[in-house]
Design a protein around this motif. Structure first.
Motif, PDB file in Angstrom:
ATOM      1  N   TRP A   1       0.787  -1.317  -0.023  1.00 29.79           N
ATOM      2  CA  TRP A   1       0.009   0.247  -0.339  1.00 29.79           C
ATOM      3  C   TRP A   1       0.933   1.259   0.398  1.00 29.79           C
ATOM      4  O   TRP A   1       0.493   2.789  -1.052  1.00 29.79           O
ATOM      5  N   ASN A   2       1.886   1.260   0.646  1.00 35.05           N
ATOM      6  CA  ASN A   2       2.875   2.370   0.801  1.00 35.05           C
ATOM      7  C   ASN A   2       3.546   2.705  -0.274  1.00 35.05           C
ATOM      8  O   ASN A   2       3.914   3.765  -1.015  1.00 35.05           O
ATOM      9  N   ILE A   3       4.353   1.925  -0.847  1.00 38.33           N
ATOM     10  CA  ILE A   3       5.319   1.607  -1.604  1.00 38.33           C
ATOM     11  C   ILE A   3       4.269   2.225  -3.180  1.00 38.33           C
ATOM     12  O   ILE A   3       4.196   2.818  -4.591  1.00 38.33           O
ATOM     13  N   THR A   4       3.510   1.568  -3.308  1.00 36.35           N
ATOM     14  CA  THR A   4       1.913   1.733  -4.431  1.00 36.35           C
ATOM     15  C   THR A   4       2.003   3.171  -4.302  1.00 36.35           C
ATOM     16  O   THR A   4       1.979   3.611  -5.793  1.00 36.35           O
ATOM     17  N   PHE A   5       1.054   4.152  -3.257  1.00 35.61           N
ATOM     18  CA  PHE A   5       0.749   5.210  -3.595  1.00 35.61           C
ATOM     19  C   PHE A   5       2.431   5.833  -3.272  1.00 35.61           C
ATOM     20  O   PHE A   5       2.094   7.473  -3.883  1.00 35.61           O
ATOM     21  N   LEU A   6       3.527   5.836  -3.231  1.00 35.26           N
ATOM     22  CA  LEU A   6       4.567   6.794  -2.690  1.00 35.26           C
ATOM     23  C   LEU A   6       4.976   6.661  -5.034  1.00 35.26           C
ATOM     24  O   LEU A   6       6.213   7.493  -4.876  1.00 35.26           O
ATOM     25  N   ALA A   7       4.856   5.380  -5.656  1.00 32.33           N
ATOM     26  CA  ALA A   7       5.284   5.420  -7.271  1.00 32.33           C
ATOM     27  C   ALA A   7       4.230   6.513  -7.590  1.00 32.33           C
ATOM     28  O   ALA A   7       4.960   7.434  -8.849  1.00 32.33           O
ATOM     29  N   LEU A   8       3.199   6.374  -7.312  1.00 31.16           N
ATOM     30  CA  LEU A   8       2.260   7.670  -7.678  1.00 31.16           C
ATOM     31  C   LEU A   8       2.934   8.290  -7.484  1.00 31.16           C
ATOM     32  O   LEU A   8       1.954   9.311  -8.109  1.00 31.16           O
ATOM     33  N   VAL A   9       2.651   9.297  -6.495  1.00 32.22           N
ATOM     34  CA  VAL A   9       2.646  10.257  -6.402  1.00 32.22           C
ATOM     35  C   VAL A   9       4.005  10.617  -6.526  1.00 32.22           C
ATOM     36  O   VAL A   9       4.068  12.246  -7.762  1.00 32.22           O
ATOM     37  N   TYR A  10       5.660   9.843  -7.447  1.00 33.22           N
ATOM     38  CA  TYR A  10       6.212  10.227  -8.393  1.00 33.22           C
ATOM     39  C   TYR A  10       6.195  10.891  -9.311  1.00 33.22           C
ATOM     40  O   TYR A  10       6.411  12.029 -10.102  1.00 33.22           O
ATOM     41  N   LEU A  11       5.508   9.950  -9.861  1.00 31.70           N
ATOM     42  CA  LEU A  11       4.827   9.665 -11.376  1.00 31.70           C
ATOM     43  C   LEU A  11       4.295  10.998 -11.419  1.00 31.70           C
ATOM     44  O   LEU A  11       4.568  11.639 -12.745  1.00 31.70           O
ATOM     45  N   ALA A  12       3.028  11.444 -10.306  1.00 33.03           N
ATOM     46  CA  ALA A  12       2.740  13.030 -10.516  1.00 33.03           C
ATOM     47  C   ALA A  12       3.046  14.027 -10.544  1.00 33.03           C
ATOM     48  O   ALA A  12       2.734  15.039 -11.212  1.00 33.03           O
TER      49      ALA A  12
ATOM     50  N   ALA B   1      13.264  13.772  -3.458  1.00 36.24           N
ATOM     51  CA  ALA B   1      14.174  13.563  -1.829  1.00 36.24           C
ATOM     52  C   ALA B   1      15.317  13.265  -1.726  1.00 36.24           C
ATOM     53  O   ALA B   1      15.704  12.212  -3.170  1.00 36.24           O
ATOM     54  N   THR B   2      15.950  13.236  -0.436  1.00 30.69           N
ATOM     55  CA  THR B   2      17.097  12.645  -0.901  1.00 30.69           C
ATOM     56  C   THR B   2      17.403  10.934  -0.581  1.00 30.69           C
ATOM     57  O   THR B   2      15.883  10.437  -0.052  1.00 30.69           O
ATOM     58  N   PRO B   3      17.504  10.081  -0.632  1.00 31.79           N
ATOM     59  CA  PRO B   3      17.987   8.939  -0.380  1.00 31.79           C
ATOM     60  C   PRO B   3      17.547   8.633   1.624  1.00 31.79           C
ATOM     61  O   PRO B   3      16.368   7.349   1.135  1.00 31.79           O
ATOM     62  N   ARG B   4      17.298   9.221   2.234  1.00 31.53           N
ATOM     63  CA  ARG B   4      17.336   9.278   3.521  1.00 31.53           C
ATOM     64  C   ARG B   4      15.360   9.603   3.523  1.00 31.53           C
ATOM     65  O   ARG B   4      14.883   8.701   4.391  1.00 31.53           O
ATOM     66  N   GLU B   5      15.730  10.844   2.929  1.00 33.94           N
ATOM     67  CA  GLU B   5      14.405  10.728   2.720  1.00 33.94           C
ATOM     68  C   GLU B   5      12.829   9.368   2.242  1.00 33.94           C
ATOM     69  O   GLU B   5      12.065   9.444   2.853  1.00 33.94           O
ATOM     70  N   MET B   6      13.976   9.373   0.915  1.00 34.51           N
ATOM     71  CA  MET B   6      13.233   8.446   0.188  1.00 34.51           C
ATOM     72  C   MET B   6      13.116   7.325   1.298  1.00 34.51           C
ATOM     73  O   MET B   6      11.969   6.337   1.111  1.00 34.51           O
ATOM     74  N   MET B   7      13.765   6.438   1.843  1.00 30.13           N
ATOM     75  CA  MET B   7      13.483   5.588   2.628  1.00 30.13           C
ATOM     76  C   MET B   7      12.653   5.749   4.202  1.00 30.13           C
ATOM     77  O   MET B   7      11.612   4.327   4.439  1.00 30.13           O
ATOM     78  N   ASN B   8      12.534   6.650   4.435  1.00 23.91           N
ATOM     79  CA  ASN B   8      11.639   7.604   5.559  1.00 23.91           C
ATOM     80  C   ASN B   8       9.808   7.390   4.614  1.00 23.91           C
ATOM     81  O   ASN B   8       9.385   6.648   5.771  1.00 23.91           O
ATOM     82  N   LEU B   9       9.871   8.137   3.908  1.00 22.65           N
ATOM     83  CA  LEU B   9       8.802   7.422   3.311  1.00 22.65           C
ATOM     84  C   LEU B   9       8.074   6.025   2.917  1.00 22.65           C
ATOM     85  O   LEU B   9       6.914   6.582   2.615  1.00 22.65           O
ATOM     86  N   ALA B  10       8.880   5.754   2.200  1.00 16.81           N
ATOM     87  CA  ALA B  10       8.906   4.270   0.985  1.00 16.81           C
ATOM     88  C   ALA B  10       8.596   3.501   2.793  1.00 16.81           C
ATOM     89  O   ALA B  10       7.504   2.665   2.583  1.00 16.81           O
ATOM     90  N   LEU B  11       9.190   3.211   4.151  1.00 18.61           N
ATOM     91  CA  LEU B  11       9.341   2.026   4.920  1.00 18.61           C
ATOM     92  C   LEU B  11       9.127   3.222   6.543  1.00 18.61           C
ATOM     93  O   LEU B  11       9.797   1.388   7.393  1.00 18.61           O
ATOM     94  N   ALA B  12       9.034   3.927   7.180  1.00 19.22           N
ATOM     95  CA  ALA B  12       9.294   4.743   8.482  1.00 19.22           C
ATOM     96  C   ALA B  12       9.769   4.277   9.163  1.00 19.22           C
ATOM     97  O   ALA B  12       9.692   4.214  10.242  1.00 19.22           O
ATOM     98  N   VAL B  13      10.967   4.422   8.566  1.00 20.74           N
ATOM     99  CA  VAL B  13      12.300   4.426   9.161  1.00 20.74           C
ATOM    100  C   VAL B  13      12.263   5.088  10.095  1.00 20.74           C
ATOM    101  O   VAL B  13      12.637   4.854  11.421  1.00 20.74           O
ATOM    102  N   GLU B  14      12.621   6.336  10.637  1.00 23.84           N
ATOM    103  CA  GLU B  14      12.596   7.637  11.297  1.00 23.84           C
ATOM    104  C   GLU B  14      11.185   8.188  11.363  1.00 23.84           C
ATOM    105  O   GLU B  14      11.543   8.953  12.634  1.00 23.84           O
TER     106      GLU B  14
END
Length: 375
Positions: free
Chosen positions: A98-109, A125-138
């Motif tokens: 659910w989260n990565i699909t939404f992230l991909a759609l936002v990226y394309l839009a 987004a930086t790699p760290r920001e992208m990691m958080n947006l995709a995986l909610a690490v931090e």
């Protein structure tokens, strides 16, 4: 300890009631349409009551349900490795999809110039920001409500330690966790502190064999008391918001946690109704609504602003209702025409189409009812 059909029905019913309410927490707005801007005082207070007070009880309640179900058979029957394997497919995989699909759609839009200002800047987004947006690490995932699944996974990883702690020192541990959830202390590894308390409270109820139906005879007074707390809190929030003093944030946390008791008491009243019994059969729908409502609300907000309408109260009322209609419809279509995909996206929460009357298990049903399904 087995869970009878009545308790199972109440748990399933409260999931969909709480998750439907959570939609109101996430209805988008901008500074001009903030509930604290005072544009439409009565309507704005109602928004504070629903979004910042009443339906904030959803997260600790759902956490308590998860903890209770995990250990309702006792600590001796708990299989940690099997639990982690199971939760990989029932929680982690749906979270990622659910989260990565939404992230991909936002990226394309956003590559096409659509969506900037409504969501984080994904292409830059930086790699760290992208990691958080995709995986909610931090920090928060791009599909914000899914932080609950992220924190729930942390609770599951820590579940043996939590179980041993509340088994040996229940009062001390729960007081410490309540203090952590309420006081303005750092969150640590959790994004929402009340999730840890709610989960631990549910574990304690299960391991100490507490009869969770004991307060059913006081159901109406408990519901009214929690409702009164939410009303009083909303008046204070509306008076001080949008920046709250520390004592008010603490009061909001206490009210949300008290909602665990209010929601369970409400289930005792609703389960006696035909509507409550119908809601109890909608196993996979609640998870579908939970995962899918935020992207829809953001889409509606973008379309609404595109047309330049100034009637925000109409948007606030219409967008949750339209989201529910779309999500109920798409859930039914996916369940019927693409059941394998539906099973993956709902973590195999298939619902219970042939439930016997509450309190009287179906002859072909496991004693614990639909709670035997994957959480």
């Amino acid at each position: 300890m087995q869970i009878d059909a009545t308790v199972s029905a109440r748990i399933n019913m409260m999931r969909i009631v709480l998750i439907s309410g959570i939609i109101f927490v996430h209805v988008p707005h901008d500074p001009a349409t903030s509930a604290y801007a005072g544009a439409v005082s009565g309507f704005d207070w109602m928004r504070v009551f629903l979004g910042d007070s009443l339906f904030r009880i959803g997260v600790p309640c759902l956490s308590a349900i998860s903890g209770y179900l995990l250990f309702h058979r006792g600590f001796e029957a708990f299989d940690y490795r099997r639990t982690l394997r199971t939760k990989t497919s029932t929680i982690l995989l749906p979270f990622l999809l659910w989260n990565i699909t939404f992230l991909a759609l936002v990226y394309l839009a956003q590559l096409r110039g659509i969506g900037f200002g409504y969501l984080p800047d994904v292409p830059n987004a930086t790699p760290r920001e992208m990691m958080n947006l995709a995986l909610a690490v931090e920090s928060w995932p791009i599909n914000i409500p899914l932080y609950f699944l992220r924190d729930l996974l942390l609770c599951l990883i820590l579940s043996p330690l939590i179980a041993l702690a509340v088994l040996r020192y229940p009062r001390t541990v729960l007081v410490l966790m309540l203090t952590y959830a309420v006081l303005p202390v750092p969150n640590g590894i959790f994004l929402k502190k009340s999730i840890l308390f709610g989960f631990s409270f549910g574990v304690a109820m299960a391991l100490h064999r507490v009869d969770i139906r004991r307060m059913d005879r006081f159901a109406l007074p408990v519901v009214l008391a929690v409702l009164a707390m939410a009303v009083l809190l909303s008046f204070a929030l509306y008076a001080y918001g949008p920046e709250f003093p520390a004592w008010l944030d603490m009061l909001r946390a206490v009210t949300a946690i008290a909602g665990i008791f209010g929601a369970w008491a409400l289930s005792a009243l609703l389960v006696r109704t035909a509507t409550g019994q119908s809601l109890a059969r909608l196993g996979g729908l609640s998870f579908w609504i939970f995962c899918g409502h935020y992207p829809l609300l953001i889409l509606f907000w973008m379309v609404w602003n595109r047309f330049g309408s100034a009637d925000y109260p109409l948007f606030y009322i219409a967008s949750p209702l339209l989201a529910l209609v779309i999500l109920v419809s798409t859930h039914a279509l996916a369940q019927r025409f693409v059941p394998p995909l539906h099973a993956i996206l709902t973590g195999r929460r298939m619902g219970d189409r042939k439930r016997a009357p509450a309190g009287r298990p179906h002859p072909q049903m496991k004693p614990e009812g639909s709670v035997a399904q994957r959480r």
